[in-house]
Design a protein around this motif. Sequence first.
Motif, PDB file in Angstrom:
ATOM      1  N   VAL A 656       0.848  -1.191   0.000  1.00 16.61           N
ATOM      2  CA  VAL A 656       0.000   0.000   0.000  1.00 16.61           C
ATOM      3  C   VAL A 656       0.884   1.242   0.000  1.00 16.61           C
ATOM      4  N   ARG A 657       0.651   2.115  -0.969  1.00 15.62           N
ATOM      5  CA  ARG A 657       1.390   3.382  -1.038  1.00 15.62           C
ATOM      6  C   ARG A 657       0.398   4.530  -1.174  1.00 15.62           C
ATOM      7  N   TYR A 658       0.730   5.634  -0.504  1.00 10.25           N
ATOM      8  CA  TYR A 658      -0.130   6.822  -0.575  1.00 10.25           C
ATOM      9  C   TYR A 658       0.625   7.955  -1.257  1.00 10.25           C
ATOM     10  N   GLY A 659      -0.145   8.935  -1.730  1.00 10.08           N
ATOM     11  CA  GLY A 659       0.463  10.119  -2.311  1.00 10.08           C
ATOM     12  C   GLY A 659       1.146  10.951  -1.238  1.00 10.08           C
ATOM     13  N   SER A 660       1.969  11.903  -1.659  1.00 12.31           N
ATOM     14  CA  SER A 660       2.680  12.694  -0.665  1.00 12.31           C
ATOM     15  C   SER A 660       2.817  14.136  -1.151  1.00 12.31           C
ATOM     16  N   PHE A 661       3.258  14.967  -0.260  1.00 10.43           N
ATOM     17  CA  PHE A 661       3.333  16.403  -0.471  1.00 10.43           C
ATOM     18  C   PHE A 661       4.225  16.768  -1.659  1.00 10.43           C
ATOM     19  N   TYR A 662       5.453  16.239  -1.667  1.00  7.92           N
ATOM     20  CA  TYR A 662       6.409  16.621  -2.716  1.00  7.92           C
ATOM     21  C   TYR A 662       6.503  15.596  -3.847  1.00  7.92           C
ATOM     22  N   SER A 663       5.921  14.447  -3.639  1.00  5.09           N
ATOM     23  CA  SER A 663       6.013  13.374  -4.644  1.00  5.09           C
ATOM     24  C   SER A 663       7.460  13.014  -4.955  1.00  5.09           C
ATOM     25  N   PHE A 664       8.342  13.053  -3.951  1.00  2.95           N
ATOM     26  CA  PHE A 664       9.745  12.701  -4.182  1.00  2.95           C
ATOM     27  C   PHE A 664       9.910  11.221  -4.531  1.00  2.95           C
ATOM     28  N   HIS A 665       9.054  10.380  -3.955  1.00  5.13           N
ATOM     29  CA  HIS A 665       9.226   8.936  -4.100  1.00  5.13           C
ATOM     30  C   HIS A 665       8.015   8.355  -4.838  1.00  5.13           C
ATOM     31  N   ASP A 666       8.077   7.065  -5.019  1.00  7.23           N
ATOM     32  CA  ASP A 666       6.922   6.403  -5.632  1.00  7.23           C
ATOM     33  C   ASP A 666       5.876   6.135  -4.560  1.00  7.23           C
ATOM     34  N   GLY A 667       5.523   7.156  -3.873  1.00  4.42           N
ATOM     35  CA  GLY A 667       4.494   7.032  -2.847  1.00  4.42           C
ATOM     36  C   GLY A 667       5.081   6.755  -1.474  1.00  4.42           C
ATOM     37  N   ILE A 668       4.236   6.935  -0.486  1.00  2.00           N
ATOM     38  CA  ILE A 668       4.599   6.709   0.917  1.00  2.00           C
ATOM     39  C   ILE A 668       4.077   5.328   1.308  1.00  2.00           C
ATOM     40  N   PRO A 669       4.962   4.370   1.581  1.00  2.00           N
ATOM     41  CA  PRO A 669       4.469   3.018   1.912  1.00  2.00           C
ATOM     42  C   PRO A 669       3.823   2.973   3.299  1.00  2.00           C
ATOM     43  N   ASP A 670       2.775   2.156   3.414  1.00  6.10           N
ATOM     44  CA  ASP A 670       2.120   1.930   4.706  1.00  6.10           C
ATOM     45  C   ASP A 670       2.557   0.560   5.236  1.00  6.10           C
ATOM     46  N   SER A 671       2.170   0.275   6.462  1.00  8.63           N
ATOM     47  CA  SER A 671       2.507  -1.023   7.066  1.00  8.63           C
ATOM     48  C   SER A 671       1.878  -2.155   6.265  1.00  8.63           C
ATOM     49  N   GLY A 672       2.464  -3.310   6.356  1.00  6.85           N
ATOM     50  CA  GLY A 672       1.927  -4.474   5.654  1.00  6.85           C
ATOM     51  C   GLY A 672       0.967  -5.248   6.542  1.00  6.85           C
ATOM     52  N   ARG A 673       1.053  -6.570   6.458  1.00  6.69           N
ATOM     53  CA  ARG A 673       0.139  -7.437   7.210  1.00  6.69           C
ATOM     54  C   ARG A 673       0.315  -7.227   8.721  1.00  6.69           C
ATOM     55  N   GLN A 674      -0.791  -7.215   9.427  1.00  2.00           N
ATOM     56  CA  GLN A 674      -0.736  -7.037  10.879  1.00  2.00           C
ATOM     57  C   GLN A 674      -1.755  -7.952  11.546  1.00  2.00           C
ATOM     58  N   TRP A 675      -1.465  -8.339  12.776  1.00  2.19           N
ATOM     59  CA  TRP A 675      -2.422  -9.154  13.540  1.00  2.19           C
ATOM     60  C   TRP A 675      -2.836  -8.423  14.808  1.00  2.19           C
ATOM     61  N   PHE A 676      -3.941  -8.836  15.367  1.00  2.98           N
ATOM     62  CA  PHE A 676      -4.369  -8.237  16.637  1.00  2.98           C
ATOM     63  C   PHE A 676      -5.236  -9.226  17.414  1.00  2.98           C
ATOM     64  N   ILE A 677      -5.237  -9.062  18.709  1.00  3.60           N
ATOM     65  CA  ILE A 677      -6.152  -9.791  19.602  1.00  3.60           C
ATOM     66  C   ILE A 677      -6.776  -8.763  20.523  1.00  3.60           C
ATOM     67  N   ARG A 678      -8.096  -8.810  20.649  1.00  2.00           N
ATOM     68  CA  ARG A 678      -8.777  -7.885  21.559  1.00  2.00           C
ATOM     69  C   ARG A 678      -9.657  -8.660  22.519  1.00  2.00           C
ATOM     70  N   LEU A 679      -9.806  -8.153  23.694  1.00  2.00           N
ATOM     71  CA  LEU A 679     -10.626  -8.808  24.701  1.00  2.00           C
ATOM     72  C   LEU A 679     -11.490  -7.755  25.391  1.00  2.00           C
ATOM     73  N   GLU A 680     -12.735  -8.105  25.626  1.00  2.00           N
ATOM     74  CA  GLU A 680     -13.618  -7.176  26.350  1.00  2.00           C
ATOM     75  C   GLU A 680     -14.434  -7.977  27.344  1.00  2.00           C
ATOM     76  N   HIS A 681     -14.481  -7.496  28.573  1.00  2.00           N
ATOM     77  CA  HIS A 681     -15.240  -8.214  29.604  1.00  2.00           C
ATOM     78  C   HIS A 681     -16.264  -7.280  30.213  1.00  2.00           C
ATOM     79  N   ARG A 682     -17.470  -7.816  30.371  1.00  2.00           N
ATOM     80  CA  ARG A 682     -18.571  -7.015  30.921  1.00  2.00           C
ATOM     81  C   ARG A 682     -18.840  -7.441  32.359  1.00  2.00           C
ATOM     82  N   PHE A 683     -18.857  -6.473  33.267  1.00  2.00           N
ATOM     83  CA  PHE A 683     -19.166  -6.770  34.680  1.00  2.00           C
ATOM     84  C   PHE A 683     -20.632  -6.463  34.958  1.00  2.00           C
TER      85      PHE A 683
END
Lengths: 683, 183
Positions: A656-683
């Motif tokens: 994933v690449r985004y545009g940028s202010f000066y366009s110096f590069h072929d875009g601004i790369p974003d992070s790649g694959r990511q994982w997550f674990i979330r937990l929520e407990h109700r009292f």
Amino acid sequence: MHLLHFRFSLLCALCAAAWLHADSTDNDLEGLFEESSSEIARSRLNVDYTPSVLSVLHHEDLQRLGVTDLFDALGLLPGIETSITQNNHKKVTMRRQNLPNSHSYQKVKLVVDGIGIDTAMYGNSDYYMNLPVSLIKRIEVLRGPGSSLYGTGAFNGVISVTTWMGDSAKGTRVFGGLGSETYSLGGLRTHQEFSDGTGLWLDGYWQADNERIEVDRSYVHPHILDPLTFAPITFDRETEAIGDTDDVSVGMKLRKGGFSFDARYKENKEGNLYGWDEALELTPDKRRDERYLFARLEYAWEMGHDLSAKLRGGMQQYRLHNTAEMFEEPVQHFFVPTDLLLAEKETTYYTEFDVNYEGVKGHHITGGASFHSTRLTDSMFDYRLGGTLLFGPELFPDGLQRDVTSFYANDSVGLTPDIDVLASLRYDYYSDHQKGYPSLQLGAIYKQPDWRLKFNYAHAYKVPNWVELYARIYNPDGRNPLVAETSDGLDLILIYQPDNRNRVKLNAYYARLHDVIDANDEDATSSIYSYVNLGSRNSYGLEAEYDYTPDPSQQLHLNLSYSRSTYISPDEGHLKTEVPDTAKLMIKGHYLYYFTASGSIGTTVRYIGHRKRQEYVRLWSVKPLGSYTLVDFTLAYDFGDTRIEAGIKNLFDDYVRYGSFYSFHDGIPDSGRQWFIRLEHRF
Amino acid sequence: MRRLTFGILFAGLTTGLWAYSYHETILDVFARVLPKIILSNQPSELPLEQIRICILHETGDGLSAEYLSHRIDTLYTKGIRGVEITAYRQRYEEIASCRDATALMLMQTDEARLAEAAKFARSHHLFSAAYRPSALSHGIIFSLDIGSRVRPYINVAAAKESRVPIGSALLQISRIYRPESEQ
């Protein structure tokens, strides 16, 4: 003295409101359903029956789809493209209204629990974009001009977030999470009712990560020299963009009878990622620190069977402290590092009064007035080369103040059983401009059992912000003679719902923008420019949505956006082209499947088409940004009062690449694959 | 597209029980209006002492039914003008336990169970209400029509068949259900 008067009058008004209080009486059936209609409208359950183009996202679906925060949620919607700037600002572009080489790009208004999150400095609110989904009950997004309903800032759209503050469900929930890049999240929200009828809501969270994006040496200047000795400096850290985040927020609501008090503090620190200059900084600890505090006291009362009113008073404060390392180029291809400290603090006090009248059969009339006063408390622009001040020390002239006086009225009329009409008018007067700006909305809905046809016209404006008007670096000769930019938008919407399983929504829109404020970059190689009003631009497109719910265990949503939008390049040629760095075509969808009453699998898919770059940058080769597809996958399961979610974002690790202010590069790369674990407990 | 197919196929590999989705605000509206509507329908010569609302639900919807029941109890702790209001929940399999109720409130279910509940309401002359407006086509008397405004949605023919009176005040503000054959 002026402020003292303001506070005193606010206090008097609140006292007067308390005297006017009258108990609501037990209504007849008609009144009962009027009350229910208001409740349904507040929850946006009748979204298809409002003339505006509205989308609503609910907490339960967002959580089960693995959405992490507000920014992530917005990316699911048609017509919205989310991206990150080179110095780590989260950017929400609606219907391709993009200004790729301006730091002042925000064209949408963010509202949290009815409070506009706004600044006079940039008009920005991206420091709120990482608000975790655990705190969000509902997100409503209005696409298109909306300043007649939401006031200043709602130029091309409105994002309205409702948290759990004020929700009827009692109890406490704790939540936490872990993820890639040492992401961690912890927080709680609670609602308690006391015996005297007082309700108390509290929430709070912290979240942090150590975001690192590996890049090649092209993001490092090849020859960096010490500014004092001119000896070469070695870039001796990893070639990685650093976007470390530390984010904390606490919020509260206290309600008793017609009185309520809301407050929230949020502090967000982020690394500069690719740096202001799109070149990795030598020192990795430079970052942006933004703090936002709001407090609001409200009194709501019934003044009779059909008349109710609300009086509010509050304050908002924004503080920015940004350190950055930039580079000057005294000799071509040789760079010397400079230090930037950008700081600003501004405080707003306001009072608002709303009246709601339903005494005329078939009409729902609201009106009101407000006064907002924003003052600059502190500003600094300290730009140094080898300890020598090159520019500064102040960003703005002393004593900046903006007072905005507003009046508004709108009426929703049921003309016939099949036709509803909405008319809305607003007028805002700006003291620093000594000028007033009107906003208007006219809408109509034609209702049939299986389909609805909606028409909406809106006129909105956006007043130049303080950076555009007064920043000394852009306006050394004083105030910039800018006028407000305006927008006229037309929407035609068809909703077809033959049964409870299928729903199709088609929306064609056309918008014309006048006096667009953009950077005037006559010399593309220079970082010093000013802001000017450029010519008119057109934007038109189609948004299509399809919902399929074959049975309660499955939900499928697909949407497609196609948009054409003109752009005027800010260089000396002022070429009219297609707007850069945004995609003409986006296709998105999500599928939620409940395999038991407690367990679900959620998949989201987002295809963003290729994006052309700025044509004015002729000094270096710029390739178009390629298309990308993000697939997220989430498994959620309730074990009694505990919910666990685990998921992978960007499952196929697309680049994933985004545009940028000066366009110096072929875009601004974003992070790649990511994982997550979330937990929520109700009292 | 290959990736989307993968996601959907993976998701589709598992099967099992499920729960219907409910919106809390709509349940709040039902909790508020249902007792008052039942009371408004009652002829003055036949005053009620108690309104008992039996909430029928599928096994997976127990929490949503409990929420509705709790909301009715909370809103009408003191009853309405001396009439006691109570709500309780039963699974659709236990519909026979609702014979002493004043009204049935039907949470979401399949068409067969809706038809069975409508038949039960007719035979016991009970007022029937349903979360989904589409239930009116199965002979249920009342639901909500949610558009730009919220209106009562009434199946007059079903009320006649059940011999349940409908007050004129309610009819005046209601959308009247007409079967497809009459449209």
